[in-house]
Design a protein around this motif. Sequence first.
Motif, PDB file in Angstrom:
ATOM      1  N   GLY A 178     -19.005  -6.797 -21.388  1.00  0.00           N
ATOM      2  CA  GLY A 178     -17.910  -7.732 -21.631  1.00  0.00           C
ATOM      3  C   GLY A 178     -16.555  -7.132 -21.331  1.00  0.00           C
ATOM      4  O   GLY A 178     -15.549  -7.851 -21.262  1.00  0.00           O
ATOM      5  N   ARG A 182     -13.265  -8.712 -23.761  1.00  0.00           N
ATOM      6  CA  ARG A 182     -14.376  -9.604 -24.144  1.00  0.00           C
ATOM      7  C   ARG A 182     -13.935 -10.661 -25.141  1.00  0.00           C
ATOM      8  O   ARG A 182     -14.375 -11.814 -25.071  1.00  0.00           O
ATOM      9  N   LEU A 216     -15.076  -8.726 -14.705  1.00  0.00           N
ATOM     10  CA  LEU A 216     -16.483  -9.113 -14.528  1.00  0.00           C
ATOM     11  C   LEU A 216     -16.865  -9.299 -13.059  1.00  0.00           C
ATOM     12  O   LEU A 216     -17.963  -9.777 -12.764  1.00  0.00           O
ATOM     13  N   VAL A 241     -23.955 -11.085 -22.328  1.00  0.00           N
ATOM     14  CA  VAL A 241     -23.022 -10.066 -22.804  1.00  0.00           C
ATOM     15  C   VAL A 241     -23.661  -9.311 -23.968  1.00  0.00           C
ATOM     16  O   VAL A 241     -24.148  -9.917 -24.929  1.00  0.00           O
ATOM     17  N   PRO A 301     -21.768 -15.279 -21.759  1.00  0.00           N
ATOM     18  CA  PRO A 301     -20.545 -14.950 -21.012  1.00  0.00           C
ATOM     19  C   PRO A 301     -19.528 -16.085 -21.093  1.00  0.00           C
ATOM     20  O   PRO A 301     -19.887 -17.248 -21.257  1.00  0.00           O
ATOM     21  N   TRP A 303     -17.853 -18.000 -18.933  1.00  0.00           N
ATOM     22  CA  TRP A 303     -17.857 -18.350 -17.519  1.00  0.00           C
ATOM     23  C   TRP A 303     -16.519 -18.916 -17.047  1.00  0.00           C
ATOM     24  O   TRP A 303     -16.037 -18.576 -15.966  1.00  0.00           O
TER      25      TRP A 303
END
Length: 387
Positions: A178, A182, A216, A241, A301, A303
Amino acid sequence: MNKKRVVILGSTGSIGTSALKVARDIPERMEVVGLAAHSSVEVLAAQVNEFGVKDVCLFNPAGVARLKELVPADTRILCGLEGLCELATLQQADMVLVSIIGTAGLKPTLQAIEAGKDLAIASKEILVMAGEVVMSRAAAKGINVLPVDSEHNAIFQCLQGNHGGSEQVSRLILTASGGPFRTTPAEQLASVTLEQALKHPTWNMGRKITIDSATLFNKGLEMIEARWLFGIPMEQVDVIVHPQSIVHSLVEFRDGSILAQLSSSDMCFPIQYAVTWPERTPNSLKRLNLAEIASLRFEAPRWDDFPALSLARQCGLIGGTAPAMYNAANEVAVQAFVEGRLSFPGIWHTVEAALSSLTPRDYRGSLDIILEDDALAREAAARIIGC
Protein backbone atom coordinates in the motif's frame (compact mmCIF):
# COMPACT_ATOMS: atom_id res chain seq x y z
CA MET A 1 24.05 -30.21 -4.89
CA ASN A 2 25.15 -28.12 -7.87
CA LYS A 3 26.84 -24.76 -7.50
CA LYS A 4 25.22 -22.11 -9.72
CA ARG A 5 27.63 -19.73 -11.46
CA VAL A 6 25.85 -16.38 -11.71
CA VAL A 7 26.32 -13.11 -13.58
CA ILE A 8 24.64 -10.15 -11.82
CA LEU A 9 23.56 -7.27 -14.06
CA GLY A 10 22.91 -4.37 -11.69
CA SER A 11 25.14 -5.52 -8.84
CA THR A 12 25.33 -2.20 -6.97
CA GLY A 13 21.55 -1.69 -6.69
CA SER A 14 19.31 -3.05 -3.94
CA ILE A 15 18.64 -6.39 -5.68
CA GLY A 16 22.27 -6.80 -6.67
CA THR A 17 23.59 -6.18 -3.18
CA SER A 18 21.00 -8.62 -1.78
CA ALA A 19 22.14 -11.21 -4.33
CA LEU A 20 25.70 -10.81 -3.08
CA LYS A 21 24.47 -11.37 0.48
CA VAL A 22 23.00 -14.65 -0.73
CA ALA A 23 26.32 -15.56 -2.35
CA ARG A 24 28.09 -14.94 0.97
CA ASP A 25 25.49 -16.98 2.86
CA ILE A 26 25.47 -20.05 0.61
CA PRO A 27 28.90 -20.12 -1.11
CA GLU A 28 28.56 -23.85 -1.70
CA ARG A 29 25.55 -23.18 -3.96
CA MET A 30 26.27 -19.80 -5.59
CA GLU A 31 29.41 -18.46 -7.25
CA VAL A 32 29.50 -14.94 -8.73
CA VAL A 33 31.37 -14.94 -12.06
CA GLY A 34 30.32 -11.58 -13.54
CA LEU A 35 29.23 -8.17 -12.25
CA ALA A 36 27.78 -5.11 -13.98
CA ALA A 37 26.91 -1.65 -12.67
CA HIS A 38 25.86 1.65 -14.20
CA SER A 39 28.33 4.12 -12.70
CA SER A 40 29.06 3.24 -9.05
CA VAL A 41 32.78 2.67 -9.57
CA GLU A 42 33.94 2.34 -5.96
CA VAL A 43 31.13 -0.02 -4.96
CA LEU A 44 31.67 -2.19 -8.04
CA ALA A 45 35.42 -2.31 -7.40
CA ALA A 46 34.84 -3.45 -3.81
CA GLN A 47 32.56 -6.23 -5.08
CA VAL A 48 35.10 -7.32 -7.69
CA ASN A 49 37.83 -7.50 -5.08
CA GLU A 50 35.71 -9.35 -2.53
CA PHE A 51 34.39 -12.02 -4.88
CA GLY A 52 37.43 -12.32 -7.14
CA VAL A 53 35.37 -11.67 -10.26
CA LYS A 54 37.38 -11.46 -13.49
CA ASP A 55 34.68 -10.19 -15.88
CA VAL A 56 32.89 -6.90 -15.15
CA CYS A 57 30.96 -4.22 -17.01
CA LEU A 58 30.61 -0.53 -16.20
CA PHE A 59 27.77 0.85 -18.30
CA ASN A 60 29.05 4.43 -18.14
CA PRO A 61 32.45 4.46 -19.87
CA ALA A 62 33.48 7.65 -18.06
CA GLY A 63 34.37 5.62 -14.97
CA VAL A 64 36.43 2.89 -16.65
CA ALA A 65 39.81 4.55 -16.03
CA ARG A 66 39.09 4.88 -12.31
CA LEU A 67 37.81 1.29 -12.13
CA LYS A 68 41.07 0.03 -13.66
CA GLU A 69 42.96 1.70 -10.81
CA LEU A 70 40.88 -0.11 -8.17
CA VAL A 71 40.75 -3.72 -9.44
CA PRO A 72 43.43 -6.32 -10.27
CA ALA A 73 45.23 -5.86 -13.58
CA ASP A 74 43.86 -9.12 -14.99
CA THR A 75 40.24 -7.97 -14.60
CA ARG A 76 38.44 -7.75 -17.95
CA ILE A 77 36.44 -4.50 -17.99
CA LEU A 78 33.61 -4.11 -20.49
CA CYS A 79 31.40 -1.05 -20.95
CA GLY A 80 28.11 0.11 -22.44
CA LEU A 81 25.26 -1.95 -23.82
CA GLU A 82 27.64 -4.14 -25.82
CA GLY A 83 29.49 -4.91 -22.61
CA LEU A 84 26.27 -5.94 -20.86
CA CYS A 85 25.42 -8.26 -23.74
CA GLU A 86 28.88 -9.82 -23.68
CA LEU A 87 28.72 -10.35 -19.93
CA ALA A 88 25.25 -11.91 -20.28
CA THR A 89 26.68 -14.56 -22.60
CA LEU A 90 29.74 -15.38 -20.48
CA GLN A 91 30.69 -18.94 -21.28
CA GLN A 92 31.22 -20.11 -17.70
CA ALA A 93 27.93 -18.67 -16.42
CA ASP A 94 24.89 -20.85 -15.72
CA MET A 95 22.49 -18.03 -14.84
CA VAL A 96 22.12 -14.31 -15.46
CA LEU A 97 20.37 -12.28 -12.76
CA VAL A 98 18.92 -9.16 -14.43
CA SER A 99 18.25 -6.31 -12.01
CA ILE A 100 18.78 -3.30 -14.28
CA ILE A 101 16.23 -0.51 -13.99
CA GLY A 102 14.66 0.59 -17.28
CA THR A 103 15.02 -0.75 -20.80
CA ALA A 104 18.79 -1.38 -20.81
CA GLY A 105 18.29 -4.95 -19.60
CA LEU A 106 16.18 -6.07 -22.57
CA LYS A 107 18.89 -6.83 -25.13
CA PRO A 108 21.24 -8.52 -22.63
CA THR A 109 18.32 -10.69 -21.52
CA LEU A 110 17.61 -11.84 -25.06
CA GLN A 111 21.32 -12.44 -25.63
CA ALA A 112 21.47 -14.57 -22.48
CA ILE A 113 18.55 -16.66 -23.75
CA GLU A 114 20.28 -17.21 -27.10
CA ALA A 115 23.40 -18.30 -25.22
CA GLY A 116 21.40 -20.85 -23.23
CA LYS A 117 21.63 -19.16 -19.83
CA ASP A 118 18.87 -19.51 -17.25
CA LEU A 119 17.41 -16.18 -16.20
CA ALA A 120 16.59 -14.73 -12.80
CA ILE A 121 14.45 -11.68 -13.59
CA ALA A 122 14.19 -8.73 -11.21
CA SER A 123 13.71 -6.02 -13.86
CA LYS A 124 9.98 -5.58 -14.39
CA GLU A 125 10.45 -3.53 -17.55
CA ILE A 126 11.77 -6.53 -19.48
CA LEU A 127 8.57 -8.54 -19.25
CA VAL A 128 6.30 -5.50 -19.29
CA MET A 129 7.80 -4.30 -22.58
CA ALA A 130 8.47 -7.60 -24.30
CA GLY A 131 7.00 -10.41 -22.24
CA GLU A 132 5.71 -12.31 -25.25
CA VAL A 133 9.12 -12.23 -26.97
CA VAL A 134 11.13 -13.12 -23.87
CA MET A 135 8.93 -16.00 -22.74
CA SER A 136 8.47 -17.49 -26.21
CA ARG A 137 12.19 -17.41 -26.96
CA ALA A 138 13.00 -18.87 -23.55
CA ALA A 139 10.49 -21.68 -24.11
CA ALA A 140 11.96 -22.41 -27.55
CA LYS A 141 15.45 -22.65 -26.03
CA GLY A 142 14.36 -24.63 -22.97
CA ILE A 143 15.50 -21.78 -20.71
CA ASN A 144 14.20 -21.42 -17.16
CA VAL A 145 12.88 -17.91 -16.37
CA LEU A 146 12.85 -17.60 -12.59
CA PRO A 147 11.22 -14.57 -10.95
CA VAL A 148 13.12 -12.62 -8.30
CA ASP A 149 10.45 -10.07 -7.33
CA SER A 150 9.11 -11.28 -4.00
CA GLU A 151 5.53 -11.33 -5.31
CA HIS A 152 6.24 -13.31 -8.46
CA ASN A 153 8.64 -15.62 -6.67
CA ALA A 154 5.87 -16.31 -4.14
CA ILE A 155 3.44 -17.20 -6.96
CA PHE A 156 6.11 -19.38 -8.55
CA GLN A 157 6.53 -21.25 -5.26
CA CYS A 158 2.75 -21.66 -4.83
CA LEU A 159 2.50 -23.14 -8.33
CA GLN A 160 5.12 -25.82 -7.69
CA GLY A 161 3.38 -29.17 -7.78
CA ASN A 162 0.39 -27.80 -9.70
CA HIS A 163 0.22 -30.57 -12.29
CA GLY A 164 -2.95 -29.33 -13.96
CA GLY A 165 -1.36 -26.27 -15.56
CA SER A 166 -2.81 -22.78 -15.89
CA GLU A 167 -6.37 -24.07 -16.36
CA GLN A 168 -6.31 -25.05 -12.67
CA VAL A 169 -5.68 -21.44 -11.65
CA SER A 170 -8.56 -19.09 -10.92
CA ARG A 171 -6.58 -16.00 -9.85
CA LEU A 172 -3.07 -14.81 -9.18
CA ILE A 173 -3.27 -12.46 -6.20
CA LEU A 174 -0.36 -10.05 -5.84
CA THR A 175 0.06 -8.49 -2.42
CA ALA A 176 0.86 -4.78 -2.09
CA SER A 177 2.07 -3.02 1.03
CA GLY A 178 0.00 0.00 0.00
CA GLY A 179 3.04 2.26 0.22
CA PRO A 180 3.45 5.28 2.50
CA PHE A 181 0.09 6.78 1.46
CA ARG A 182 -2.11 3.72 2.00
CA THR A 183 -4.39 5.64 4.39
CA THR A 184 -3.75 9.18 3.13
CA PRO A 185 -6.99 10.90 2.03
CA ALA A 186 -7.14 11.47 -1.73
CA GLU A 187 -7.41 15.25 -1.33
CA GLN A 188 -4.01 15.32 0.46
CA LEU A 189 -2.07 13.49 -2.25
CA ALA A 190 -1.52 16.68 -4.25
CA SER A 191 0.74 18.01 -1.49
CA VAL A 192 2.94 14.89 -1.24
CA THR A 193 6.66 15.73 -1.27
CA LEU A 194 9.55 13.72 -2.70
CA GLU A 195 10.88 13.08 0.79
CA GLN A 196 7.52 11.63 1.87
CA ALA A 197 7.26 9.46 -1.25
CA LEU A 198 10.67 7.95 -0.57
CA LYS A 199 9.71 6.69 2.90
CA HIS A 200 8.51 3.18 2.12
CA PRO A 201 7.07 1.46 5.21
CA THR A 202 8.60 -1.96 4.53
CA TRP A 203 11.25 -2.23 1.84
CA ASN A 204 14.59 -0.46 1.31
CA MET A 205 14.76 0.07 -2.44
CA GLY A 206 16.12 2.46 -5.06
CA ARG A 207 14.50 5.85 -5.70
CA LYS A 208 12.54 4.96 -8.86
CA ILE A 209 11.00 1.74 -7.52
CA THR A 210 10.22 3.40 -4.17
CA ILE A 211 8.23 6.15 -5.87
CA ASP A 212 6.52 3.53 -8.06
CA SER A 213 5.53 1.72 -4.88
CA ALA A 214 4.04 4.94 -3.51
CA THR A 215 1.94 5.52 -6.65
CA LEU A 216 1.23 1.75 -7.06
CA PHE A 217 2.70 1.87 -10.57
CA ASN A 218 5.09 -0.76 -9.29
CA LYS A 219 2.15 -3.05 -8.61
CA GLY A 220 0.68 -2.24 -12.00
CA LEU A 221 3.92 -3.30 -13.66
CA GLU A 222 3.87 -6.48 -11.59
CA MET A 223 0.36 -7.28 -12.80
CA ILE A 224 1.52 -7.17 -16.41
CA GLU A 225 4.69 -9.08 -15.56
CA ALA A 226 2.68 -11.85 -13.87
CA ARG A 227 0.48 -12.22 -16.92
CA TRP A 228 3.53 -13.18 -19.03
CA LEU A 229 5.53 -15.08 -16.45
CA PHE A 230 2.72 -17.50 -15.69
CA GLY A 231 0.71 -17.47 -18.91
CA ILE A 232 -2.43 -16.24 -17.16
CA PRO A 233 -4.99 -13.89 -18.81
CA MET A 234 -4.83 -10.34 -17.50
CA GLU A 235 -8.35 -10.47 -16.08
CA GLN A 236 -7.22 -13.25 -13.72
CA VAL A 237 -4.45 -11.14 -12.16
CA ASP A 238 -5.60 -9.38 -9.00
CA VAL A 239 -4.17 -7.26 -6.17
CA ILE A 240 -4.77 -7.22 -2.42
CA VAL A 241 -3.24 -4.74 0.02
CA HIS A 242 -1.31 -6.43 2.83
CA PRO A 243 0.59 -3.74 4.81
CA GLN A 244 2.65 -6.21 6.86
CA SER A 245 4.40 -7.65 3.78
CA ILE A 246 4.52 -11.13 5.30
CA VAL A 247 2.33 -12.88 2.73
CA HIS A 248 4.18 -12.18 -0.51
CA SER A 249 1.42 -13.33 -2.87
CA LEU A 250 -1.26 -15.98 -3.27
CA VAL A 251 -2.72 -18.29 -5.89
CA GLU A 252 -6.41 -19.16 -5.95
CA PHE A 253 -7.28 -22.42 -7.72
CA ARG A 254 -10.52 -23.21 -9.47
CA ASP A 255 -11.78 -25.32 -6.54
CA GLY A 256 -11.58 -22.25 -4.27
CA SER A 257 -8.39 -23.29 -2.47
CA ILE A 258 -5.79 -20.57 -1.94
CA LEU A 259 -2.07 -21.16 -1.42
CA ALA A 260 0.16 -18.40 -0.03
CA GLN A 261 3.89 -17.99 0.50
CA LEU A 262 5.07 -16.29 3.69
CA SER A 263 8.49 -15.17 4.89
CA SER A 264 10.22 -12.25 6.56
CA SER A 265 10.52 -9.12 4.40
CA ASP A 266 13.97 -9.81 2.96
CA MET A 267 14.76 -9.98 -0.76
CA CYS A 268 17.39 -12.62 -0.04
CA PHE A 269 14.59 -15.21 0.24
CA PRO A 270 13.33 -14.98 -3.36
CA ILE A 271 16.83 -14.48 -4.76
CA GLN A 272 18.09 -17.62 -3.05
CA TYR A 273 15.12 -19.69 -4.25
CA ALA A 274 15.69 -18.52 -7.82
CA VAL A 275 19.35 -19.56 -7.61
CA THR A 276 18.86 -22.92 -5.89
CA TRP A 277 15.55 -23.97 -7.50
CA PRO A 278 14.23 -26.64 -7.55
CA GLU A 279 16.03 -27.34 -4.28
CA ARG A 280 15.95 -25.45 -0.99
CA THR A 281 19.08 -24.66 0.98
CA PRO A 282 19.54 -23.78 4.68
CA ASN A 283 20.59 -20.20 5.35
CA SER A 284 21.02 -17.60 8.09
CA LEU A 285 17.94 -15.54 7.18
CA LYS A 286 15.42 -14.50 9.83
CA ARG A 287 12.62 -17.00 10.41
CA LEU A 288 8.99 -16.02 10.91
CA ASN A 289 7.49 -16.27 14.37
CA LEU A 290 3.76 -16.54 13.65
CA ALA A 291 2.87 -16.23 17.33
CA GLU A 292 4.62 -12.86 17.46
CA ILE A 293 2.88 -11.69 14.27
CA ALA A 294 -0.44 -12.85 15.78
CA SER A 295 -2.64 -11.62 12.93
CA LEU A 296 -2.44 -10.74 9.24
CA ARG A 297 -4.31 -7.77 7.72
CA PHE A 298 -5.68 -7.44 4.19
CA GLU A 299 -7.50 -4.56 2.48
CA ALA A 300 -9.00 -3.88 -0.93
CA PRO A 301 -6.89 -1.54 -3.09
CA ARG A 302 -8.11 2.05 -3.54
CA TRP A 303 -8.57 1.68 -7.31
CA ASP A 304 -10.04 5.16 -7.83
CA ASP A 305 -7.49 7.03 -5.70
CA PHE A 306 -4.49 5.12 -7.14
CA PRO A 307 -5.37 4.71 -10.85
CA ALA A 308 -2.05 3.08 -11.77
CA LEU A 309 -3.69 -0.31 -11.18
CA SER A 310 -6.62 0.31 -13.53
CA LEU A 311 -4.30 1.72 -16.19
CA ALA A 312 -2.11 -1.37 -15.94
CA ARG A 313 -5.07 -3.71 -16.31
CA GLN A 314 -6.29 -1.77 -19.36
CA CYS A 315 -2.85 -1.91 -20.98
CA GLY A 316 -2.51 -5.60 -20.19
CA LEU A 317 -5.86 -6.33 -21.80
CA ILE A 318 -5.03 -4.24 -24.89
CA GLY A 319 -1.64 -5.91 -25.22
CA GLY A 320 0.82 -5.13 -28.01
CA THR A 321 2.95 -2.11 -27.18
CA ALA A 322 0.47 -0.66 -24.65
CA PRO A 323 2.38 -2.01 -21.61
CA ALA A 324 5.65 -0.60 -22.98
CA MET A 325 3.97 2.79 -23.37
CA TYR A 326 2.62 2.57 -19.81
CA ASN A 327 6.10 1.91 -18.48
CA ALA A 328 7.80 4.57 -20.61
CA ALA A 329 5.37 7.38 -19.79
CA ASN A 330 5.65 6.54 -16.10
CA GLU A 331 9.45 6.74 -16.18
CA VAL A 332 9.27 10.27 -17.64
CA ALA A 333 6.60 11.34 -15.14
CA VAL A 334 8.51 9.98 -12.15
CA GLN A 335 11.65 11.84 -13.22
CA ALA A 336 9.64 15.05 -13.51
CA PHE A 337 8.26 14.50 -9.99
CA VAL A 338 11.79 13.90 -8.65
CA GLU A 339 12.92 17.16 -10.26
CA GLY A 340 10.00 19.09 -8.75
CA ARG A 341 8.29 19.75 -12.10
CA LEU A 342 5.23 17.58 -11.47
CA SER A 343 2.94 16.91 -8.53
CA PHE A 344 2.48 13.44 -7.10
CA PRO A 345 -0.98 12.92 -8.69
CA GLY A 346 0.49 14.42 -11.85
CA ILE A 347 2.35 11.14 -12.38
CA TRP A 348 -0.95 9.28 -12.91
CA HIS A 349 -2.50 12.10 -14.94
CA THR A 350 0.53 12.32 -17.24
CA VAL A 351 0.58 8.58 -17.95
CA GLU A 352 -3.16 8.47 -18.57
CA ALA A 353 -3.02 11.46 -20.93
CA ALA A 354 -0.02 10.04 -22.80
CA LEU A 355 -1.72 6.68 -23.28
CA SER A 356 -4.91 8.38 -24.49
CA SER A 357 -2.94 10.24 -27.16
CA LEU A 358 -1.26 7.14 -28.60
CA THR A 359 -2.32 4.02 -30.50
CA PRO A 360 -0.62 0.79 -29.38
CA ARG A 361 0.59 -1.62 -32.05
CA ASP A 362 0.95 -5.37 -32.33
CA TYR A 363 4.71 -5.75 -32.30
CA ARG A 364 4.70 -9.38 -33.54
CA GLY A 365 8.05 -10.12 -31.97
CA SER A 366 9.72 -6.97 -33.32
CA LEU A 367 11.87 -5.21 -30.74
CA ASP A 368 12.15 -2.22 -33.08
CA ILE A 369 8.40 -1.59 -32.85
CA ILE A 370 8.53 -1.88 -29.05
CA LEU A 371 11.38 0.61 -28.81
CA GLU A 372 9.71 3.00 -31.29
CA ASP A 373 6.49 3.08 -29.25
CA ASP A 374 8.48 3.36 -26.03
CA ALA A 375 10.08 6.50 -27.47
CA LEU A 376 6.70 7.86 -28.64
CA ALA A 377 5.28 7.45 -25.14
CA ARG A 378 8.25 9.26 -23.62
CA GLU A 379 7.82 12.12 -26.08
CA ALA A 380 4.09 12.33 -25.36
CA ALA A 381 4.66 12.39 -21.59
CA ALA A 382 7.33 15.08 -21.94
CA ARG A 383 4.98 17.25 -24.04
CA ILE A 384 2.19 16.89 -21.49
CA ILE A 385 4.52 17.85 -18.64
CA GLY A 386 5.85 20.74 -20.67
CA CYS A 387 9.48 19.71 -20.81
